[in-house]
Structure formats: structure tokens, C-alpha cells
Design a protein around this motif. Structure first.
Motif, PDB file in Angstrom:
ATOM      1  N   UNK A 178      -4.262  -1.417   2.086  1.00  0.00           N
ATOM      2  CA  UNK A 178      -3.902  -0.716   0.849  1.00  0.00           C
ATOM      3  C   UNK A 178      -2.972  -1.589   0.012  1.00  0.00           C
ATOM      4  N   UNK A 183      -4.792  -0.429   7.973  1.00  0.00           N
ATOM      5  CA  UNK A 183      -5.101   0.429   6.826  1.00  0.00           C
ATOM      6  C   UNK A 183      -4.012   0.306   5.765  1.00  0.00           C
ATOM      7  N   UNK A 184      -2.758   0.300   6.205  1.00  0.00           N
ATOM      8  CA  UNK A 184      -1.659   0.230   5.233  1.00  0.00           C
ATOM      9  C   UNK A 184      -1.551  -1.158   4.611  1.00  0.00           C
ATOM     10  N   UNK A 239       4.176   2.031  -0.888  1.00  0.00           N
ATOM     11  CA  UNK A 239       3.725   1.058   0.119  1.00  0.00           C
ATOM     12  C   UNK A 239       4.906   0.591   0.972  1.00  0.00           C
ATOM     13  N   UNK A 269      -5.598  -4.837 -12.802  1.00  0.00           N
ATOM     14  CA  UNK A 269      -6.575  -4.150 -13.652  1.00  0.00           C
ATOM     15  C   UNK A 269      -5.879  -3.216 -14.630  1.00  0.00           C
ATOM     16  N   UNK A 283      -0.149   6.710  -4.099  1.00  0.00           N
ATOM     17  CA  UNK A 283      -1.199   5.822  -3.590  1.00  0.00           C
ATOM     18  C   UNK A 283      -2.472   5.954  -4.408  1.00  0.00           C
ATOM     19  N   UNK A 315      -8.927   3.308  -4.250  1.00  0.00           N
ATOM     20  CA  UNK A 315      -8.369   2.831  -2.980  1.00  0.00           C
ATOM     21  C   UNK A 315      -8.689   3.817  -1.869  1.00  0.00           C
ATOM     22  N   UNK A 357      -4.955  -4.436  -1.587  1.00  0.00           N
ATOM     23  CA  UNK A 357      -5.829  -3.935  -2.646  1.00  0.00           C
ATOM     24  C   UNK A 357      -5.016  -3.642  -3.908  1.00  0.00           C
ATOM     25  N   UNK A 358      -3.891  -2.946  -3.731  1.00  0.00           N
ATOM     26  CA  UNK A 358      -3.060  -2.590  -4.877  1.00  0.00           C
ATOM     27  C   UNK A 358      -2.588  -3.854  -5.604  1.00  0.00           C
ATOM     28  N   UNK A 384      -1.770   8.875   3.928  1.00  0.00           N
ATOM     29  CA  UNK A 384      -1.445   8.592   2.521  1.00  0.00           C
ATOM     30  C   UNK A 384      -1.684   9.820   1.655  1.00  0.00           C
ATOM     31  N   UNK A 428       4.005   2.912  -6.867  1.00  0.00           N
ATOM     32  CA  UNK A 428       3.283   2.385  -5.714  1.00  0.00           C
ATOM     33  C   UNK A 428       4.141   1.424  -4.896  1.00  0.00           C
ATOM     34  N   UNK A 455       1.306   5.886 -11.211  1.00  0.00           N
ATOM     35  CA  UNK A 455       2.338   5.217 -10.434  1.00  0.00           C
ATOM     36  C   UNK A 455       1.930   3.828  -9.980  1.00  0.00           C
ATOM     37  N   UNK A 506     -10.737   2.853   1.687  1.00  0.00           N
ATOM     38  CA  UNK A 506     -10.219   3.111   3.030  1.00  0.00           C
ATOM     39  C   UNK A 506     -11.096   4.129   3.750  1.00  0.00           C
ATOM     40  N   UNK A 525      -8.334   4.681 -14.938  1.00  0.00           N
ATOM     41  CA  UNK A 525      -9.065   3.420 -15.038  1.00  0.00           C
ATOM     42  C   UNK A 525     -10.253   3.612 -15.974  1.00  0.00           C
ATOM     43  N   UNK A 569      -5.706  -3.313  -8.139  1.00  0.00           N
ATOM     44  CA  UNK A 569      -5.338  -2.158  -8.956  1.00  0.00           C
ATOM     45  C   UNK A 569      -4.300  -2.497 -10.027  1.00  0.00           C
ATOM     46  N   UNK A 570      -3.181  -3.109  -9.622  1.00  0.00           N
ATOM     47  CA  UNK A 570      -2.121  -3.363 -10.600  1.00  0.00           C
ATOM     48  C   UNK A 570      -2.579  -4.336 -11.691  1.00  0.00           C
TER      49      UNK A 570
END
Lengths: 544, 371, 286
Positions: free
Chosen positions: C98, C94-95, C223, C109, A247, A258, C101-102, A236, C219, A252, A262, B205, C106-107
Motif C-alpha cells: 500500500x 500488504x501494508x 501509512x 497522479x 487509505x 488501492x 502504491x501510494x 485498512x 495518507x 487525504x 490489495x 481521480x 496515487x500521490x
């Protein structure tokens, strides 16, 4: 850690007993450099791993001494901050991926087949591949130091976006090098797992295996589970740097945090990858020199397995100040504290093994005993760090640096030294020079404590890690640490001396080199011939 | 090993009696209720470790001494004891629960950012801190003020070497202050030990934290998360003052900000711009582009003799305002005011032999920003 | 456990040549990405790796057909392949991690929802949604549209599921000794794999040409491409493996009761299939 070159027997030592024109018994083994490039023998590959790791230990050590020399007193004297950051990064990367991990893999290569009565590793060619990936990977990694813009300068934890948007151009090479090292680790781990599960001598159950084999089985599982996650996260990074993905960029819709999730999902099990084999080594050595069976063998196995399982549930304790939601913070605090329980069980078991034993203090035992004491001190500071509110003060300070160096240097590295002194008679047929080994031990113990103990105080007093210069109130601690570091660093030359002398000669060792040792490796001659257990031994459970 | 342990113990007995503010060997007790609780947790867990260590190492060294092979000790052969093993699994578990309870309470308190009297936005930038008093229209940037000559050893060290700034963060005591923390570039971490606040600033953030300071004073800290070349030179100084004094300070700051804003409306003399520009350059730009404008290529280009800069005023001004994406050059649009921007652009166009002779007026910059 | 018949090859030049080739390829990739060098170095490395793999597998096949492997060796291969697939599972984990999590943290938040919603102060115009069409930063242009899961992705799902079935039929046929049946169904499987790759290529073309789903599109694009991209690479590798197995079936390799290469290839193929099911659900449908 070079062994005496095992004798080559082109004819009388057939590689396999299978009949047929392909039987390699008819080839003379290649000589010179080719022998080492092409070998499929677990002992030779084990030696290659150990020699490689020793070289890397010194390279990483030189980087550490550059750091300590700069920090000897306040002000910038020797290096600029940019180079200092490259040194902290490279020191961490080299020590973790090129010194400690290959050293344990080398020991696994040498000793696991001997300890379980196997003729070799399960997949010998793959074994050779795993090793030769390492010099390639670390040549590429070290070459980044000479690239325009310098090498990686963002710490061995390479947090985005410092390691992506703001990183030097050589970061792409760093990522690719780490990919190669990761492939090596995964293939090596697969080989070790297959060997342990499939190649045990007839009659040896799982619960009969020496603890070094057990801990490596669990370590190999951890490696296979988390190295791919590292591969994923650095991929990534590669995409963010070179292909415009987001990422780790909020603009974006991604998140720099993150990356940390990981990374530490890999990173925490990685910490145990570097300590579980050490537990195994110490669990083998202490009973030998206490002349008494290991106390609580089953509980040692269960404790190791629990530590490994817990390691998947504690990663965010490295991220307590990153702004986790309260529930996550509490969960990771509780799970981290739990690790103290199985770790405690191990320490209690070692000490109870000593209780009412008949203890002698040869160099392997001295390193193991120092391991128990100093690793426990590292465990105490680990427990303190687990307390999340207090970690708001400890985090990213020298207190953390002190903690992980206590578990890694007098932890992992001392265990590797102990293992080397313990098995050198088996590798070379000679005992190491005990007098020099004892000098090496005492200088190392003094050096290590002088280096890392003051770091606790520097951290508590407020010194952050990874800074090239510091405020005046930290000066005394840093001066002590620097003196200790040079003492420790130069003492390691004694280790090289002992190993070289041991390879060249010394007191002859019998098959059973240590009175209290009774694992299978002590049933073959010293030095171990190139091929052992071609016919599986009949494993007899010791009657206790 | 045993004497080593005694050294630890005795040194910490000494520690716990040192005065609160002494930056000695131990974690400071600090000047907030939370920092006091954290200190309490720290010392509790420390003493628990000391006691466990004494028992464990005691047993170990007793065994090592008592059962020496050289003294003819004969090894016993026992190797398991279920009761003992259950015992030493359970006891640590209970101790851990005992620690977890107060730790949970403290942590919950630390996370309660509600009902704050004042919101301060803390923004990490490579390599300085920016403070914005939300709703008060007061904002400024805080740079390390230790001269580079001290770092390089050309001058002696000052008393607060590396822990001094040009503009400290000023806070009132006895009020709950909420921090909103973020970053403009990489991750930094804002840490003042006496306040027991350490919080990462994540670009894009916002993290929250809070303090309620009990005692006036000057509290020093620094960035705790590796953030690039000058990570070690990013100190924090907090000046906590009585409430009345703080209110007065705030009024003064507001007036000064208004005065500065007036500067946009008038024509500035070249000398004025140059003088002001030099101050801005020294505090903001010199950490990368170096005090003689020679830069540190390739990461930080030279400004002295930079042809593009000398020839293209438009580009020069716009670069300072917007930064260069994908490099370490940030946007100063929100960090510097028009007066500062105009003066630093003018300064860099005329210092170190650049001698273009031209200048930019704050009013022009204000127009550019408005566009 | 065996009685001393475990085959330990004497020496082999392939591993060390393979690692050098891998090093050359990685160095070449780096030179190309960082310094825009030509791809010659990378291709030299790649050809090197492929050749080494060819020779290495040739040796293994010869040894196996020469009767040098006992049942214990067979178990070593099984453990090896099993754990290798587990490592692949973790790579995809892992992917997927991610992605979760996103989407979960993340999005929302960034858009003002949840425990860290205060972050929305920095992005006043941002509305959280998934798929993310409007990335928070002005500089990042989001996709114009997204795929309907019920068109090409559904077709691809059906293709892969079918290919797993055809492969199982081929395997059963081999075990029963019906070599011709095995060959035909295996050929079908390889063709289905090729179809999947073609359709995935078509979808990528659509993504770039019509939907604005690109690597740079925030993102969602990131992804989407990392998950489907690495899956696609695995399908290509799996198809090549199956094609090699097909050639070996043609040449009369594999006994009824002893054909681990065939089994390993089918394990791998089923794994790739399962990953796709996860992708279909979490990337396309939900």
C-alpha cells in the motif's frame, strides 16, 4: 456428509503407543456434544467441517434463491433493493468462505492423513481450533443481517468507498468476522502443509503423493500467502471507517483503487484456492473409474504449481475498466492468457487418461466428467474475459457471473459432490444409493446449465450484475435462470437424503470400495476406524 | 452434453446474422470503429473456443463411448508421452500469441485520447449522471425517468423500462469526443454497449475514454458497478446527432442556461418556486427521501414532519448546498443552480404538511454560494 | 519418519474455548467501535484468550517435558512456525505494498504527474510530495512536520539490531550448555525489547503532540501508523514470548540439543527485526 460415527474403543484403541502416565489410553473419550467440541481426531474434525459446509451451502443457497426469485420477472416484487444487495453480498461471502473453502478443508482433514499414511494431522489441537473458529465467525457474520441498518450490502468484493464511508454500521462486525475466518484458514493451511511435508509414510516421496494431496499442498501455500493480505486490507477498511484514516480516500492522498489492488491480490489466488483441490479430486477419481493410471502425473503437478505461481501475477484482470495505465493493462492481459496453457494441459491429461481406459459411470465419475466439460466451458469464457479490449464489454455483466459460476458450481461444487460420493464408502462403510445419486447428478447438471447458461446471453446483451431489476429485453434469460436455480437448489436435498441413508445403512463396502482405486486410504477397513496408520504403513510404489 | 454444445454453436450462428442494433443474444457490433474491433475480437476468440471445444469434447466423448467397461473394454497402461505433452503445451501458446497481437492493437487505440474535438466530463453521483461540456458552460444532470409506479408494478412497463432518462447526453457524430470520468461519492461505471465504452468513475481521480460515433441514434446503457441501493436505476441514454443539429442544440442549451442565470436577479412567486421545486425534488431527491418525503430511515431521514427542517431555514438551506459529510447526502452546490436550489428548499418546506409558509429566493441562495 | 511414536493428544478443551473467547473479543471490539459500548466485553474476551493460551502452552510444555514428543513432532512444530512467520511476512507485505502504491502512483497522479495525471483537474492547488504534508482535500489537515530518521528511529534501529545479536549469543550459549550466560543475554534482549517499546511510545507521543502526525492527517499518518503500529504490536508480543522463555530458562527447561520453543521465539524476534529494517528504510529514511 456425516460419516457413520466411528466406533469408540476406550481401552483397546490407545491413542498413542507412547508409554507413560499421560498416555490418554486411560481416558474414556467424552461422549455427546463434548466429543465433538473437544476432539482432536482428523476424521471427526473432517466430518465437522463437511457438515458445517453443507449447512452453510444451504444458507447461501437460500440467499441465492431469494435473488433468483426477485429476478424471475422485471419489476420489484419480493424484496427491496437494499435487502437485495444484502442477499448478493451474503450469498457470495457465505458460499466462498463458509461453504466451498470449509468443504475442501474437511476433505483434506479426512483424506490427507489417510492418503499419505499418517496417524493424524500434524497439529491435532490446532486443527480443532481452526474448525471451531468457523461457527463463531459465521454466526457473527450472519448476525449482521439483523443489525440496525442491515448487513453488508456492497457485494462480496466490498469495494471502497461503498464499503467504508458509505457502508452500514454493521460493516465493522463484518470485518471482524472475516478476520476470524481468515485466522481459521491460515491455521488450517499451516496444519495441512506441515502434515503433507512431515507426515508421509516411510518411502512415499513427494512425487508419489496422490494428486489430491499435491493440489492441497499448493492450495495451502496460496492460503498462507494471501489470507494475511486480506486481513491487511480489511484492517485498512476498519481504520478508514473507525479511525479517520484515508487509505481509500483521495481527499487525504489515498486511492479507492488501492483497495482493489490489495483485494484482488488476495482474491485471484483465492479463486484458485477454490479450484485446485477440485483438480486434485478429479485427478484421483478419473483414473479410478477409467481403471488406468493418471496420464502425465508430473505434468499435472507442474501445471498446478504454474497456475499457483501465475495467480500472483494476474490480479488486475479483475480491474480492466478501473482505469489502469496501458502498460499494466497489457501486462495483466498477457499473464492472464498464459494461465490457459497449464489449465489446458490438465484438461488434455484427464481426457488422455480416459483414452483406452475401461470406463464405468458410477456417481463420483459422472460428477467428475461433468466437472471436466463444464469447467472447460467456464475456462473458455475465462479466456474470452482475459482479452482486455473485449473485457470492456464483458466486465461487470452477467457474462462474468456466468463465467465464475461455471467454474465454481459445476467446477468446485461438483468436485466436492464427486469426492463425497467417492469417499462415502470409506467414511460410513456403505455405498451411497446409486439410483438416488444418479437422479441427483442429472437434476443438478440440468439445473446448473439452465441457471447459468442463459446468463452468458443476458450479459452479452447488456445486463449488468448486482441489479435488483432489469430492462425488458433481459426478461426471458432471467426467467430461465430462475427456474434452473430452483431446480438446482431443490435437487441438493436429494444429496442430503443420499448422505443420511448412506450413514444409516446400505450396501456394505469392502476396504477397497472401488475396483480401480489403489491409494493408501483403500488399504484401511471401511468404515475407517477412528485411528488409522498409528504404525506407519510401508508404502510401496505401484509398478507401472 | 454434446447436444448442449450443438445448441450453443447453432444459436450463435443465428446471432452473427442478426442486425447490428438488435439487443438480442450477442454483444452488439456497436456504432464506433472501436466497438466494431472489439466485436471482431469477441467473435474470433469465441470461434476459437468453439473449435477447441469441439476437438476436446469430441475426443472425450469418443473415449467415453468407445472404452466402456460395460462393453468389456480392457484398460491400457500407458501414462506418459513427452512429445504429446510438448505439443499440447506449444499449440495453445501459439494460438494465444495469435490473439494477443490484434488485442494489443485495439487496446492501444482505445487508450489514445489525444486530439479530441470535444471534452465531456461525466460525473457519477448516487444515483444519477452529471454531464459537463468542458469549455462550453453547458452542464446538466441526467436522471432515470421511469416512474416508480412501473417498478412497483402499479403501472405497466414502458418500452424503455429502466433505460430512459429525463435529459440524455447529446453528442455529435463524426467527432472525437473525450470523456473525463469521475465520481462525487462511490465508484460507478459508465457503460453504453453500443459505444463499447465502459469505464469506472473513481471518486477523486479522473479516468479518460473516448468515442467517435459513426451513426446517429439513441444508445442506451446503465451503471455497471454496484454503487448502492439504486445501482439498478441509474441508466444512461446517449443521443447522437448530425453535427449541424448538435451545434444548434448546443446553442439552444447555452441560451437556456443564460435564461436560468437571469432568474437569480428577480423575485420569484411562491407558486413558481413550488412548481419548479416539485420537479427538482422528483428527479433529484425522491430516490432517497421518497416522493412523499417520508424517507427510508435510518439511512435516509424523513423530510415530512422533520422538526429541525421546519424550524431552521438556515440549516436547511445550508444542508442542501453542502451536504452532510459521512452520510449519503451529497453537496448540491455544483450540481444544482441557485434557482433549482431555492425552489427545492421552498418546496420541501411547504409540501406534505410541512406548511412553514416561508420561502427562499434564488438570489439569497446565490449569495450563500458565493460566500 | 517415525515408527509409530507420533503423539496425538486425546482431546483438549482449549481450542474451542479459545475460539469462543476470540469471538467474544471481536464482538466486544465491534460493540465498542460501532455503538460506543464499554470495553468490558472485549476485555472478557481478551482475558479468555490469554488464559486459554496459557493453559494450552502449559499442556504443550508438560507433554514436551514428559517426553511424549519425538523428532517428527519437532519437525511439525518447525514447519508450523516457519509457515506462520511466512503468513506474518505477507501481512506486512500488504501494508508495504500500500505504501509503495501510494507513493509511486496515487500521490503523483493526484498532483498531475504520470499517466493518470489528468486527475489533478479535481485538485488544482495540490502539489505532490512525500511525506505528504498537504493532502488534496481541504477537510484533511496534514502533518506539521516529520521525524528525522537519524534521531529516535536510528536509536530504535540500533536497539533492535543489538537485541537480535544478544539473542543469538544467548542461543549459542544454550547450545553450549552455558545456561547462566544464556540467561543473562536473554535478559538483555528482553530489556532491549522494552526499551524499543518505550521509545516507540515516546515517538507516538511526539507525533501527536508536536508534529501533527495523526491517524487523521492524510495518507502519511495512515501509512505511518499502520506500519509502525502493527510492528510495535509484534515487538510487544515478541517481548512477552521472550520473557516467558526467560522464565522457562530460569526453571531449567530446554536441553542443549532440543529446545524448539527457544528457537521459535528467536525466529519470531529476528523476523520482527527484519521488518523494522524495512520500516526504517521505507518509512523513515526514503
Amino acid at each position: 456428509m456425516a460419516p457413520k460415527l466411528p466406533p469408540t474403543h476406550p481401552l483397546e484403541h490407545s491413542v498413542t503407543t507412547v508409554a507413560g502416565s499421560q498416555a490418554p489410553a486411560h481416558h474414556a473419550p467424552p461422549r455427546g456434544i463434548l466429543r465433538w467440541l473437544l476432539t482432536t481426531n482428523h476424521k471427526e474434525i473432517g466430518s465437522l467441517y463437511l457438515i458445517f459446509s453443507l449447512i452453510m451451502f444451504f444458507i447461501g443457497g437460500i440467499f441465492a434463491l431469494v435473488i433468483r426469485a426477485e429476478l424471475f420477472q422485471p419489476g420489484l416484487q419480493l424484496v427491496n433493493p437494499e435487502f437485495f444487495n444484502q442477499m448478493t453480498t451474503m450469498h457470495g461471502l457465505i458460499m466462498v468462505f463458509a461453504a466451498v473453502m470449509p468443504a475442501f478443508t474437511g476433505l483434506a482433514n479426512w483424506m490427507i492423513p489417510l492418503q499419505i499414511g499418517a496417524p493424524d494431522m500434524a497439529l491435532p489441537r490446532l486443527n480443532n481450533f481452526s474448525f471451531w473458529l468457523l461457527p463463531v465467525a459465521f454466526t457473527l457474520l450472519l448476525s449482521t443481517l439483523f443489525m440496525p441498518g442491515g448487513g453488508p450490502n456492497f457485494g462480496w468484493t466490498f469495494y471502497a468507498p461503498l464499503s467504508t464511508t458509505y457502508a452500514p454500521p454493521s460493516t465493522t462486525f463484518f470485518i471482524l468476522a472475516l478476520h476470524i475466518a481468515g485466522i481459521s484458514s491460515i491455521l488450517g493451511a499451516i496444519n495441512i502443509i506441515a502434515t503433507i511435508l512431515n507426515m508421509r509414510a516411510p518411502g512415499m516421496r513427494m512425487m508419489d503423493m496422490p494428486l489430491f494431496v499435491w493440489t492441497w499442498l499448493i492450495t495451502a501455500f496460496l492460503l498462507i500467502a494471501v489470507m494475511p493480505v486480506l486481513a491487511g486490507v480489511i484492517t485498512m477498511m476498519l481504520m478508514d471507517i473507525n479511525f479517520g484514516t484515508s487509505f481509500f480516500s483521495a481527499a487525504g492522498g489515498g486511492d479507492p483503487v488501492l483497495f482493489q489492488h490489495l483485494f484482488w491480490f488476495f482474491g485471484h489466488p483465492e479463486v484458485y484456492i477454490m479450484i485446485l483441490p477440485a483438480f486434485g479430486i478429479v485427478s484421483v477419481i478419473i483414473p479410478t473409474f477409467a481403471r488406468k493410471p493418471l496420464f502425465g502425473y508430473p505434468s499435472m503437478v507442474y501445471a498446478t504449481a504454474s497456475i499457483a505461481l501465475l495467480s500472483f501475477m494476474v490480479w488486475a484482470h479483475h480491474m480492466f475498466v478501473v482505469g489502469l495505465p496501458l502498460a499494466a493493462e497489457l501486462f495483466f492481459m498477457y499473464s492472464t492468457m498464459l494461465i490457459a496453457v497449464p489449465t489446458g494441459v490438465k484438461i488434455f491429461n484427464w481426457i488422455t487418461t480416459l483414452f483406452r481406459g475401461s470406463i464405468s459411470f458410477e456417481s463420483p465419475m459422472l460428477f467428475s466428467l461433468a466437472f471436466v466439460v463444464l469447467f472447460t466451458i467456464g475456462g473458455f469464457s475465462g479466456l474470452m474475459l482475459a482479452i482486455s479490449p473485449a473485457d470492456f464489454q464483458y466486465h461487470d455483466t452477467y457474462f462474468v457471473v456466468a463465467h465464475f459460476h461455471y467454474v465454481l458450481v459445476p467446477g468446485a461444487v461438483f468436485a466436492i459432490m464427486a469426492a463425497a460420493y467417492y469417499w462415502l464408502p470409506k467414511w460410513t462403510g456403505h455405498y451411497p444409493n446409486e439410483r438416488l445419486a444418479q437422479w441427483h447428478f442429472w437434476l443438478s447438471v440440468i439445473g446448473v446449465n439452465l441457471t447459468f447458461f442463459p446468463m452468458h446471453f443476458a450479459g452479452l446483451a447488456g445486463m449488468p450484475r448486482r441489479i435488483p431489476d432489469y430492462a425488458l429485453q433481459f426478461a426471458d434469460f432471467n426467467m430461465l435462470s430462475s427456474i434452473g436455480a430452483f431446480l438446482f437448489g431443490f435437487s441438493q436435498l436429494l444429496f442430503v437424503l443420499v448422505v443420511v441413508l448412506c450413514v444409516r445403512g446400505g450396501k456394505k463396502a469392502p476396504a477397497q470400495a472401488w475396483e480401480g482405486a489403489w491409494d493408501l486410504e483403500w488399504t484401511v477397513p471401511s468404515p475407517a476406524p477412528l485411528h488409522t496408520f498409528e504404525t506407519p504403513p510401508d508404502f510401496k510404489r505401484p509398478t507401472l | 452434453m454434446r447436444s448442449l454444445w450443438r445448441w450453443i454453436v447453432s444459436s450463435n450462428v443465428f446471432l452473427s446474422t442478426t442486425p447490428v442494433h438488435a439487443n438480442g443474444w450477442n454483444m452488439p457490433r456497436g456504432v464506433t470503429d472501436v466497438s466494431g474491433e472489439i466485436y471482431g475480437l469477441h467473435m474470433t476468440i469465441f470461434w476459437i473456443c468453439v473449435v477447441i471445444g469441439a476437438v476436446v469434447f469430441g475426443a472425450m466423448f469418443y473415449s467415453l463411448f468407445r472404452y466402456r467397461h460395460s462393453k468389456g473394454a480392457k484398460a491400457a497402461n500407458f501414462h506418459e508421452h513427452t512429445t504429446v505433452e510438448i505439443f499440447w503445451t506449444t499449440i495453445p501458446l501459439l494460438i494465444l500469441v495469435g490473439i494477443a497481437v490484434p488485442a494489443t492493437a485495439t487496446l492501444t487505440k482505445m487508450y489514445d485520447t489525444s486530439e479530441a474535438d470535444l471534452d465531456v466530463m461525466i460525473i457519477g453521483q448516487q444515483w444519477r449522471w452529471r454531464y459537463e461540456y468542458l469549455g462550453e458552460e453547458v452542464a446538466f444532470t441526467s436522471n432515470m425517468s421511469t416512474p416508480r409506479a412501473q417498478i412497483s408494478g402499479e403501472e405497466g412497463f414502458g418500452e424503455h423500462y429502466l433505460q430512459e432518462v429525463d435529459e440524455p447526453l447529446v453528442l455529435p457524430i463524426n467527432r472525437k469526443i473525450r470523456f473525463l470520468m469521475t465520481s462525487d461519492d462511490v465508484i460507478h461505471s459508465w457503460w453504453v454497449p453500443e459505444l463499447a465504452v465502459k469505464q469506472d468513475t473513481i471518486p477523486g481521480f479522473i479516468n479518460e475514454n473516448w468515442v467517435n460515433i459513426n451513426e446517429p441514434g439513441v444508445y442506451r446503457g446503465q451503471c455497471a458497478e454496484l454503487c448502492g441501493i439504486d445501482h439498478g436505476f441509474m441508466p444512461i441514454v446517449v443521443h447522437a446527432m448530425e453535427e449541424a443539429e448538435f451545434d444548434e442544440w448546443m446553442l439552444e442549451r447555452k441560451e437556456a442556461m443564460e435564461q436560468e442565470a437571469l432568474g437569480v436577479d428577480r423575485e420569484w412567486e411562491m407558486q413558481e418556486l413550488m412548481a419548479r421545486g416539485e420537479t427538482v425534488f422528483e428527479s433529484i431527491c425522491a430516490s432517497c427521501h421518497q416522493s412523499e418525503g417520508q424517507g427510508a430511515p435510518p439511512a435516509f431521514p424523513a423530510l415530512a414532519g422533520n422538526e429541525r427542517l421546519i424550524e431552521d431555514l438556515e440549516w436547511h438551506a445550508q444542508t442542501v448546498i453542502d451536504g452532510v459529510s459521512g452520510t449519503a447526502m451529497p453537496s448540491f452546490r455544483n450540481t444544482l443552480n441557485p434557482v433549482e436550489l431555492a425552489s427545492v428548499v421552498t418546496y420541501t418546506r411547504n409540501a406534505w404538511g410541512n406548511d412553514t409558509g416561508d420561502s427562499v429566493q434564488p438570489g439569497d441562495i446565490a449569495k450563500r454560494i458565493a460566500e | 519418519m517415525s515408527g509409530g511414536t507420533y503423539y496425538v493428544p486425546a482431546t483438549s478443551r482449549w481450542p474451542v474455548l479459545g475460539s469462543v473467547a476470540l469471538g467474544i473479543m471481536m464482538f466486544g471490539i465491534g460493540m465498542q467501535l460501532v455503538y460506543d459500548a464499554s470495553s468490558v466485553i472485549m476485555l472478557v474476551g481478551l482475558v479468555g484468550i490469554l488464559s486459554v493460551m496459557g493453559f494450552w502452552f502449559r499442556d504443550v510444555v508438560r507433554e514436551s517435558r514428559g517426553g511424549l514428543y519425538d523428532t517428527q513432532m519437532d519437525r511439525s512444530f518447525r514447519w508450523g512456525m516457519g509457515w506462520f512467520i511466512f503468513s506474518e511476512v505477507m501481512f506486512f507485505a500488504a501494508f508495504f505494498g500500500a505504501l509503495f502504491y501510494i507513493r509511486t502512483f496515487a500521490v503523483p497522479w493526484l498532483g498531475g504527474e504520470g499517466e493518470k495525471g489528468v486527475s489533478a483537474l479535481l485538485w488544482p492547488d495540490f502539489v505532490p510530495q512525500w511525506p505528504l504534508m498537504n493532502p488534496p482535500g481541504d477537510a484533511v489537515v496534514g502533518p506539521r512536520g516529520t521525524f528525522s530518521p537519524w534521531q529516535l528511529p536510528l536509536v530504535n534501529t540500533l536497539i533492535l539490531v543489538t537485541s537480535s545479536i544478544t539473542l543469538t549469543v544467548a542461543h549459542e550459549a544454550l547450545k553450549e550448555g552455558h545456561r547462566k550466560v544464556c540467561r543473562n543475554w536473554l535478559t538483555g534482549t528482553v530489556l532491549l525489547g522494552l526499551c524499543f517499546i518505550l521509545i516507540q511510545g515516546l515517538e507516538y507521543y511526539e507525533a501527536y503532540a508536536h508534529y501533527g502526525i495523526t491517524l487523521e492527517a492524510g495518507i502519511f499518518g495512515a501509512t505511518f501508523f499502520i506500519l509502525t503500529g502493527f510492528h510495535g504490536v509484534h515487538v510487544i508480543v515478541g517481548t512477552i514470548i521472550l520473557a516467558v522463555i526467560l522464565v522457562r530458562v530460569h526453571q531449567g527447561h530446554f536441553a542443549k540439543e532440543n529446545h524448539f520453543a527457544f528457537e521459535a521465539a528467536s525466529w519470531y524476534w529476528h523476523f520482527v527485526d527484519v521488518v523494522w529494517i524495512g520500516l526504517f528504510i521505507f518509512v523513515y529514511v526514503i
